[in-house]
Write a protein that holds these residues in place. Sequence first.
Motif, mmCIF file in Angstrom:
data_model
loop_
_atom_site.group_PDB
_atom_site.id
_atom_site.type_symbol
_atom_site.label_atom_id
_atom_site.label_comp_id
_atom_site.label_asym_id
_atom_site.label_seq_id
_atom_site.Cartn_x
_atom_site.Cartn_y
_atom_site.Cartn_z
ATOM 1 N N MET A 53 -20.229 -69.262 -37.031
ATOM 2 C CA MET A 53 -21.020 -70.480 -36.877
ATOM 3 C C MET A 53 -21.477 -70.658 -35.427
ATOM 4 N N MET A 54 -20.625 -70.204 -34.474
ATOM 5 C CA MET A 54 -21.009 -70.298 -33.073
ATOM 6 C C MET A 54 -22.227 -69.416 -32.784
ATOM 7 N N ASP A 55 -22.254 -68.206 -33.360
ATOM 8 C CA ASP A 55 -23.404 -67.329 -33.157
ATOM 9 C C ASP A 55 -24.669 -67.942 -33.748
ATOM 10 N N ARG A 56 -24.523 -68.645 -34.858
ATOM 11 C CA ARG A 56 -25.694 -69.284 -35.456
ATOM 12 C C ARG A 56 -26.211 -70.396 -34.545
ATOM 13 N N LEU A 57 -25.287 -71.159 -33.956
ATOM 14 C CA LEU A 57 -25.687 -72.187 -32.999
ATOM 15 C C LEU A 57 -26.475 -71.576 -31.847
ATOM 16 N N VAL A 58 -25.969 -70.468 -31.309
ATOM 17 C CA VAL A 58 -26.629 -69.809 -30.182
ATOM 18 C C VAL A 58 -28.016 -69.308 -30.597
ATOM 19 N N ALA A 59 -28.114 -68.717 -31.804
ATOM 20 C CA ALA A 59 -29.401 -68.207 -32.276
ATOM 21 C C ALA A 59 -30.420 -69.330 -32.425
ATOM 22 N N GLU A 60 -29.985 -70.467 -32.956
ATOM 23 C CA GLU A 60 -30.917 -71.586 -33.131
ATOM 24 C C GLU A 60 -31.287 -72.207 -31.785
ATOM 25 N N LEU A 61 -30.343 -72.202 -30.840
ATOM 26 C CA LEU A 61 -30.663 -72.699 -29.504
ATOM 27 C C LEU A 61 -31.704 -71.803 -28.831
ATOM 28 N N GLN A 62 -31.587 -70.491 -29.049
ATOM 29 C CA GLN A 62 -32.578 -69.559 -28.503
ATOM 30 C C GLN A 62 -33.956 -69.832 -29.108
ATOM 31 N N LEU A 63 -33.998 -70.110 -30.409
ATOM 32 C CA LEU A 63 -35.274 -70.427 -31.053
ATOM 33 C C LEU A 63 -35.852 -71.736 -30.521
ATOM 34 N N LEU A 64 -34.979 -72.703 -30.211
ATOM 35 C CA LEU A 64 -35.452 -73.946 -29.620
ATOM 36 C C LEU A 64 -36.092 -73.674 -28.259
ATOM 37 N N ARG A 65 -35.498 -72.776 -27.479
ATOM 38 C CA ARG A 65 -36.061 -72.433 -26.171
ATOM 39 C C ARG A 65 -37.439 -71.791 -26.333
ATOM 40 N N LEU A 66 -37.563 -70.887 -27.290
ATOM 41 C CA LEU A 66 -38.850 -70.246 -27.532
ATOM 42 C C LEU A 66 -39.867 -71.255 -28.037
ATOM 43 N N ASN A 67 -39.403 -72.171 -28.868
ATOM 44 C CA ASN A 67 -40.281 -73.198 -29.402
ATOM 45 C C ASN A 67 -40.819 -74.103 -28.302
ATOM 46 N N ALA A 68 -40.049 -74.271 -27.240
ATOM 47 C CA ALA A 68 -40.463 -75.121 -26.125
ATOM 48 C C ALA A 68 -41.416 -74.413 -25.174
ATOM 49 N N GLY A 69 -41.757 -73.157 -25.466
ATOM 50 C CA GLY A 69 -42.717 -72.433 -24.638
ATOM 51 C C GLY A 69 -42.102 -71.356 -23.777
ATOM 52 N N ASP A 70 -41.006 -70.751 -24.262
ATOM 53 C CA ASP A 70 -40.363 -69.662 -23.511
ATOM 54 C C ASP A 70 -39.954 -70.139 -22.117
ATOM 55 N N VAL A 71 -39.253 -71.263 -22.072
ATOM 56 C CA VAL A 71 -38.795 -71.818 -20.795
ATOM 57 C C VAL A 71 -37.747 -70.878 -20.205
ATOM 58 N N SER A 72 -37.871 -70.545 -18.927
ATOM 59 C CA SER A 72 -36.926 -69.632 -18.292
ATOM 60 C C SER A 72 -35.576 -70.317 -18.102
ATOM 61 N N TYR A 73 -34.530 -69.499 -17.948
ATOM 62 C CA TYR A 73 -33.191 -70.049 -17.759
ATOM 63 C C TYR A 73 -33.101 -70.823 -16.442
ATOM 64 N N SER A 74 -33.811 -70.363 -15.435
ATOM 65 C CA SER A 74 -33.815 -71.081 -14.152
ATOM 66 C C SER A 74 -34.465 -72.454 -14.307
ATOM 67 N N GLN A 75 -35.560 -72.519 -15.061
ATOM 68 C CA GLN A 75 -36.217 -73.807 -15.296
ATOM 69 C C GLN A 75 -35.310 -74.759 -16.061
ATOM 70 N N ILE A 76 -34.599 -74.225 -17.052
ATOM 71 C CA ILE A 76 -33.676 -75.075 -17.819
ATOM 72 C C ILE A 76 -32.584 -75.616 -16.906
ATOM 73 N N ALA A 77 -32.038 -74.740 -16.026
ATOM 74 C CA ALA A 77 -31.001 -75.187 -15.093
ATOM 75 C C ALA A 77 -31.523 -76.305 -14.191
ATOM 76 N N ASP A 78 -32.742 -76.163 -13.697
ATOM 77 C CA ASP A 78 -33.332 -77.207 -12.844
ATOM 78 C C ASP A 78 -33.484 -78.516 -13.610
ATOM 79 N N ARG A 79 -33.942 -78.417 -14.860
ATOM 80 C CA ARG A 79 -34.145 -79.622 -15.656
ATOM 81 C C ARG A 79 -32.818 -80.316 -15.969
ATOM 82 N N VAL A 80 -31.790 -79.517 -16.267
ATOM 83 C CA VAL A 80 -30.485 -80.101 -16.571
ATOM 84 C C VAL A 80 -29.926 -80.810 -15.338
ATOM 85 N N ARG A 81 -30.058 -80.178 -14.164
ATOM 86 C CA ARG A 81 -29.582 -80.824 -12.930
ATOM 87 C C ARG A 81 -30.320 -82.146 -12.689
#
Length: 366
Positions: free
Chosen positions: A1-29
């Motif tokens: 179930m954890m792998d499924r969560l990760v897979a769906e989170l990856q799809l959410l990232r792609l759905n948002a426009g292929d946001v880079s991990y650095s951009q996500i870190a900046d937004r979270v901060r």
Amino acid sequence: MMDRLVAELQLLRLNAGDVSYSQIADRVRELRQNRGETGSAAFVGRTTIYDAFQPGRHRISPDLIADIASALGEDAESAARWREYCIRARADENQRRRDATSDPARAGSKDGAHARSAAGRGATALAHTPTKLPQSSSNSQGNWLTRTLGKRGATITVLTLIVIACALVNVSGSRLAVAFALPLYLDMIGTAIAAIALGPWFGVGVAILSHSLVALLAWEWQGLPFMIVNIVGALIWGYGVRARRMGTTPLRYFLLNIMVAISCTIVATPIIMIVWGGVSINEGAQGIAANLVTLGHGVIGAVFSANILTSMMDKLIAGFIAISVLPYVIAALPPSARGIEFIPSTMHLTFPKVFTPLRGTAVTYP
């Protein structure tokens, strides 16, 4: 179930426009600082964000998952659902690990009961996830493949089967066009699927395999030179949705298919002129070219014009069939193959969701 969560989170990232991990870190901060958090409580590094998207995790912070969801555009209610989903996934993972290590002698007898309880928890969690994915039996098959062949073996096996299936789609489409004398080719549908879903060089593999199958099994060698045309289409489709971000909107994807059609015509016209003396092996295209010659056009111009007309229709059909079946191809991959190296980096859920006009409407893919 954890792998499924990760897979769906990856799809959410792609759905948002292929946001880079650095951009996500900046937004979270920034998100945490806006909540009044400071110092280490507000800081999150790129590596932490990257790790949250990797399969095989046993522990992920629910608060981090909720912040990532918010950083990717989810509202507060959806972010809370992602947090709850993570909590349930962690509980399921912890229970599974305890069952596997606490009493090996009793593990077998507990498997059935635990599987039922895990399925119940998983169904409840998935019912609240923001994105709905196509349901299939691929998860159980993937688990069986992974147990039998290992992650690498399962991934290679599934990818090979997809490439073979796409090649058979090309061959079937080509036979259909010939049988009904259509002004279409239909021999690049599988190429488009593989190039967009898996990558440009998987599309090249489909192109080579499909033309080789026709040549060897049907003993029809006249179409073999057009393998080059098929390869060109695979490269443009595959790199177009990745390097050029041509899959982010319907208009850009439409233009990508037009680019494929024009490029294939530019490559195909010299082959028709040199190898076949200006006579197309496609009856529909040849009929158009003959009519143009009758109207006074030169042979080269007539061949090019007939090919560009038929190619545009053909590539648009192939491209839109590919985007229609894309969620199912992704769902067929085992979790170990659902990373960014296989999923197109600018497409997947982004394109179909363009046609969802109301925010909050459930997005269900057929």
